[in-house]
Design a protein around this motif. Structure first.
Motif, PDB file in Angstrom:
ATOM      1  N   LEU A  36      -7.280 -17.195   3.751  1.00  0.00           N
ATOM      2  CA  LEU A  36      -7.835 -15.630   3.023  1.00  0.00           C
ATOM      3  C   LEU A  36      -7.998 -16.197   1.670  1.00  0.00           C
ATOM      4  CD1 LEU A  36      -5.641 -13.224   1.506  1.00  0.00           C
ATOM      5  CD2 LEU A  36      -4.810 -14.919   0.413  1.00  0.00           C
ATOM      6  N   ARG A  37      -9.445 -15.336   1.087  1.00  0.00           N
ATOM      7  CA  ARG A  37     -10.349 -15.568  -0.430  1.00  0.00           C
ATOM      8  C   ARG A  37     -10.103 -14.858  -0.935  1.00  0.00           C
ATOM      9  NH1 ARG A  37     -15.199 -17.859  -0.635  1.00  0.00           N
ATOM     10  NH2 ARG A  37     -15.394 -18.650   1.548  1.00  0.00           N
ATOM     11  N   ALA A  38      -9.603 -14.678  -1.947  1.00  0.00           N
ATOM     12  CA  ALA A  38      -9.308 -13.465  -3.172  1.00  0.00           C
ATOM     13  C   ALA A  38     -11.000 -13.286  -3.201  1.00  0.00           C
ATOM     14  CB  ALA A  38      -8.661 -14.169  -4.460  1.00  0.00           C
ATOM     15  N   LEU A  52      -0.688  -0.552 -12.424  1.00  0.00           N
ATOM     16  CA  LEU A  52      -1.407  -1.007 -11.526  1.00  0.00           C
ATOM     17  C   LEU A  52      -2.142  -1.913 -11.028  1.00  0.00           C
ATOM     18  CD1 LEU A  52      -0.172  -0.547  -8.029  1.00  0.00           C
ATOM     19  CD2 LEU A  52      -2.037   1.349  -7.608  1.00  0.00           C
ATOM     20  N   THR A  53      -2.373  -2.824 -10.213  1.00  0.00           N
ATOM     21  CA  THR A  53      -3.594  -3.624  -9.961  1.00  0.00           C
ATOM     22  C   THR A  53      -3.355  -4.596  -8.410  1.00  0.00           C
ATOM     23  OG1 THR A  53      -1.990  -5.603 -10.564  1.00  0.00           O
ATOM     24  CG2 THR A  53      -3.095  -5.184 -12.999  1.00  0.00           C
ATOM     25  N   PHE A  54      -4.388  -4.904  -8.611  1.00  0.00           N
ATOM     26  CA  PHE A  54      -4.596  -4.995  -7.065  1.00  0.00           C
ATOM     27  C   PHE A  54      -5.833  -5.869  -6.417  1.00  0.00           C
ATOM     28  CE2 PHE A  54      -7.074  -1.084  -8.181  1.00  0.00           C
ATOM     29  CZ  PHE A  54      -8.293  -1.648  -6.849  1.00  0.00           C
ATOM     30  N   HIS A  67       1.680  -8.904  13.467  1.00  0.00           N
ATOM     31  CA  HIS A  67       1.956  -8.651  12.301  1.00  0.00           C
ATOM     32  C   HIS A  67       1.572  -9.641  11.739  1.00  0.00           C
ATOM     33  CE1 HIS A  67       3.984  -4.784  13.541  1.00  0.00           C
ATOM     34  NE2 HIS A  67       5.291  -5.113  14.572  1.00  0.00           N
ATOM     35  N   GLN A  68       0.724 -10.075  12.346  1.00  0.00           N
ATOM     36  CA  GLN A  68       0.539 -11.887  11.210  1.00  0.00           C
ATOM     37  C   GLN A  68       0.410 -11.543  10.124  1.00  0.00           C
ATOM     38  OE1 GLN A  68      -1.812 -14.223  13.491  1.00  0.00           O
ATOM     39  NE2 GLN A  68      -3.016 -15.475  12.130  1.00  0.00           N
ATOM     40  N   ILE A  69      -0.777 -10.364   9.642  1.00  0.00           N
ATOM     41  CA  ILE A  69      -1.399  -9.851   8.607  1.00  0.00           C
ATOM     42  C   ILE A  69      -0.440 -10.007   7.435  1.00  0.00           C
ATOM     43  CG2 ILE A  69      -2.632  -9.354   7.347  1.00  0.00           C
ATOM     44  CD1 ILE A  69      -4.661  -8.802   9.438  1.00  0.00           C
ATOM     45  N   ARG A  70       0.431  -8.681   7.481  1.00  0.00           N
ATOM     46  CA  ARG A  70       1.824  -7.949   6.829  1.00  0.00           C
ATOM     47  C   ARG A  70       2.359  -9.032   6.804  1.00  0.00           C
ATOM     48  NH1 ARG A  70       4.080  -4.737  10.035  1.00  0.00           N
ATOM     49  NH2 ARG A  70       1.542  -3.414   9.741  1.00  0.00           N
ATOM     50  N   THR A  71       2.962 -10.115   7.144  1.00  0.00           N
ATOM     51  CA  THR A  71       4.030 -11.202   7.446  1.00  0.00           C
ATOM     52  C   THR A  71       3.416 -12.254   6.431  1.00  0.00           C
ATOM     53  OG1 THR A  71       5.042 -10.453   9.344  1.00  0.00           O
ATOM     54  CG2 THR A  71       5.549 -12.880   9.226  1.00  0.00           C
ATOM     55  N   HIS A  72       2.222 -12.837   6.814  1.00  0.00           N
ATOM     56  CA  HIS A  72       1.679 -13.920   6.266  1.00  0.00           C
ATOM     57  C   HIS A  72       1.070 -13.204   4.554  1.00  0.00           C
ATOM     58  CE1 HIS A  72      -0.060 -17.022   8.779  1.00  0.00           C
ATOM     59  NE2 HIS A  72       1.581 -17.191   9.060  1.00  0.00           N
ATOM     60  N   THR A  74       2.525 -10.975   2.798  1.00  0.00           N
ATOM     61  CA  THR A  74       3.960 -10.394   2.437  1.00  0.00           C
ATOM     62  C   THR A  74       4.852 -12.100   2.411  1.00  0.00           C
ATOM     63  OG1 THR A  74       4.564  -8.530   3.611  1.00  0.00           O
ATOM     64  CG2 THR A  74       6.215 -10.028   2.797  1.00  0.00           C
ATOM     65  N   HIS A  75       4.628 -13.037   2.709  1.00  0.00           N
ATOM     66  CA  HIS A  75       5.328 -14.422   2.078  1.00  0.00           C
ATOM     67  C   HIS A  75       4.673 -15.287   0.855  1.00  0.00           C
ATOM     68  CE1 HIS A  75       6.809 -19.129   3.286  1.00  0.00           C
ATOM     69  NE2 HIS A  75       5.087 -18.699   3.428  1.00  0.00           N
ATOM     70  N   LEU A  76       3.620 -14.481   0.499  1.00  0.00           N
ATOM     71  CA  LEU A  76       3.101 -15.506  -0.248  1.00  0.00           C
ATOM     72  C   LEU A  76       3.410 -13.872  -1.634  1.00  0.00           C
ATOM     73  CD1 LEU A  76      -0.720 -16.478   0.748  1.00  0.00           C
ATOM     74  CD2 LEU A  76       0.887 -17.444   0.457  1.00  0.00           C
ATOM     75  N   GLY A  77       3.828 -14.017  -1.604  1.00  0.00           N
ATOM     76  CA  GLY A  77       3.930 -12.500  -2.455  1.00  0.00           C
ATOM     77  C   GLY A  77       2.945 -11.597  -2.642  1.00  0.00           C
ATOM     78  N   HIS A  78       2.564 -10.692  -1.683  1.00  0.00           N
ATOM     79  CA  HIS A  78       1.742  -9.933  -1.822  1.00  0.00           C
ATOM     80  C   HIS A  78       1.798  -8.659  -1.254  1.00  0.00           C
ATOM     81  CE1 HIS A  78      -0.631 -12.183  -4.666  1.00  0.00           C
ATOM     82  NE2 HIS A  78      -0.844 -13.632  -3.846  1.00  0.00           N
TER      83      HIS A  78
END
Length: 80
Positions: A36-38, A52-54, A67-72, A74-78
């Motif tokens: 992941l890179r912001a 609202l921020t994104f 569901h890997q992207i969604r799960t990872h 969410t695990h990070l708090g996003h």
């Protein structure tokens, strides 16, 4: 740009929770890897949702778990 962050966590499907429910635990499941890179952090300019921020992120999937992207994320708090 900041360096990519590697997420390597064990994922498992919990069938009793429903069809779209993947979880992360260290003692159960198979390892899934995502990088992941912001790219940018933004704040919405519309008056109605001005607080609202994104973030815009670039992802690279190392494995192909369901569901890997969604799960990872969410695990990070996003949540997605």
């Amino acid at each position: 740009l900041p360096q990519p962050r590697m997420i390597g966590a064990r994922m498992f499907q919990w069938k009793q929770a429903g069809p779209v429910c993947a979880h992360i635990r260290n003692d159960v499941g198979r390892v899934a890897t995502t990088w992941l890179r912001a790219i940018a952090h933004l704040k919405h300019t519309w008056q109605e949702i001005g607080d609202l921020t994104f973030s815009v992120v670039a992802l690279r999937i190392g494995t192909g778990r369901r569901h890997q992207i969604r799960t990872h994320l969410t695990h990070l708090g996003h949540p997605t």
